[in-house]
Design a protein around this motif. Sequence first.
Motif, short mmCIF file in Angstrom:
data_model
loop_
_atom_site.label_atom_id
_atom_site.label_comp_id
_atom_site.label_asym_id
_atom_site.label_seq_id
_atom_site.Cartn_x
_atom_site.Cartn_y
_atom_site.Cartn_z
N ALA A 22 11.30 0.40 5.44
CA ALA A 22 11.96 1.61 4.94
C ALA A 22 11.38 2.02 3.58
O ALA A 22 11.26 3.22 3.28
N MET A 23 11.01 1.04 2.76
CA MET A 23 10.37 1.33 1.48
C MET A 23 9.06 2.07 1.69
O MET A 23 8.76 3.04 0.99
N VAL A 24 8.28 1.63 2.67
CA VAL A 24 6.99 2.25 2.95
C VAL A 24 7.15 3.71 3.36
O VAL A 24 6.51 4.61 2.79
N TYR A 64 0.80 -1.23 0.00
CA TYR A 64 0.00 0.00 0.00
C TYR A 64 0.83 1.28 0.00
O TYR A 64 0.27 2.38 0.00
N SER A 65 2.16 1.15 -0.05
CA SER A 65 3.00 2.33 -0.22
C SER A 65 3.22 2.64 -1.70
O SER A 65 3.60 3.75 -2.07
N PRO A 86 19.13 5.12 5.03
CA PRO A 86 19.42 5.18 6.47
C PRO A 86 18.49 4.29 7.30
O PRO A 86 18.94 3.60 8.22
N LEU A 87 17.19 4.30 6.95
CA LEU A 87 16.24 3.48 7.71
C LEU A 87 16.47 1.99 7.47
O LEU A 87 16.37 1.18 8.41
N THR A 99 16.36 12.46 -2.12
CA THR A 99 15.89 12.39 -0.72
C THR A 99 15.21 11.07 -0.42
O THR A 99 15.39 10.48 0.65
N ARG A 100 14.42 10.58 -1.39
CA ARG A 100 13.68 9.33 -1.17
C ARG A 100 14.61 8.18 -0.82
O ARG A 100 14.33 7.40 0.10
N LEU A 101 15.74 8.10 -1.55
CA LEU A 101 16.68 6.99 -1.31
C LEU A 101 17.71 7.32 -0.24
O LEU A 101 17.87 6.58 0.75
N TRP A 102 18.43 8.43 -0.45
CA TRP A 102 19.58 8.74 0.42
C TRP A 102 19.17 9.36 1.75
O TRP A 102 19.84 9.14 2.76
#
Length: 463
Positions: free
Chosen positions: A429-431, A372-373, A410-411, A402-405
């Motif tokens: 972390a993907m969500v 659902y993300s 990090p998460l 920002t989405r990746l790095w």
Amino acid sequence: MKKLFKVLNKKPDLISGSIVEELFVLGLPVMLSNIVQTLYNIVDAFWLGKLGKIALTAPTITFNVAFVFIAFSMGISIGGATLVAQYTGARMNRDAKQSAGTTILLMIIIGVASAIIGFIFAPPLLKLLHTPEDAFHATLVYMRVIFLGMPFMFTYLAFQGIVQGKGNTVTPMKINIFSVLINTVLDPIMIFGVGMPKMGVMGAAVATDVARAIAAYLGVRYLFSNKSEIPLHIKDLSLNFKFVKKIFSIGFPLSIGQMATSIGFMILMGIVNTFGSAVISAFGIGNRIISLLTVPAMGFSQAATVMVGQNMGADNVKRAEEIVWKTVIIIAVILFSGATLTFLFGGGIVRFFINNPEVIKVGVNLFRIASYSVPFFGIMFAFNSAFSGSGHTFPILVLNTTRLWGIRLPLAYLWAIKMNIGPNGIFYAMVVSNVVISIAAFIWFRTGSWKKRIIEKRAFDKT
């Protein structure tokens, strides 16, 4: 079916036609093309899965490395397509033609350079990614063959962007479907040696290169024919500094953003690789299905990009904004429905590819956590179409990076490695990254910083 072909054969009116209808006229062929391509990737995974989980590892790792190079070329291609779209909307056809010729030559040069660099540096890259020893040789062979085919792929991307900028998404769809059919036929023949020596994993890569070469040839032949919306001649293939500068001003932020994303995925793949071949296989299958799920988002957002570009060229900013909002609604409805299916039937999906209990367990967790993300990620595509179509691509650079790095890596490292949550930490972390970045894209879009076309204003050039 007759209604479908009627829609596909309709000549688009992107400046004054019905927005929803034109989104489907442009977006449906892109969707069909992407679905066919994604289905091929699934078929590819199906055949390689018959060789075992190590064979599935090769394309999974290679994709993340190759996409760094593909990302750069995609930015340049989109830069050229945006110029073609805006010059078309402004009826400055001579400039549209010259920008198209410059784009093709740039993409050929970039493709050759990528092939050389990728082939030479494949071994250290695989070591950097902690590629499992049992999969190292197969992945190296597969990766090097794929890189040799980069010039063909980049040439096709140039053709695709140019004709889509003119409002033609049907011809690229036809060529892509034809090349995918060739790829699908060649795959089992070359992998298992039907009537020829068995090539294994390398056979899948060779089949891909052959199909891409055919697609590039057909695309270039179309551009230089009288059937083309923007018929080119050899003399048009020149590095015109004026257009090179504009293409890079639009495409370079996209390229850097895409490359940053790709390198981020390489590092993420390194984290995934630490959990072994079973998790790599599940992650690879999950990525393919998620790619299929996001096909509508990519199709409609590409259509919106072309429509925004032409309307910005025609100084119709209000209509361009309306295009984006209607694209958001369409994508949201389709992707939330698809996410429900992957959430409910994730186990069966993974089992279709490989009947390995360990892989299935990881795959089920991936789909239940991340499904659902995906709609939020798709909605971000819609907002990005405003930035890309208008030629103001810096927001896309910031959002992708920002989405990746800033969020996912990090998460993922914190939760999966440091806190010992395991692979599920990567999925959580993907969500978070998908949801947060979708909200950020919405806020940036609302600022209206994109509402200015980038081409020069002058009297219409109808030549």
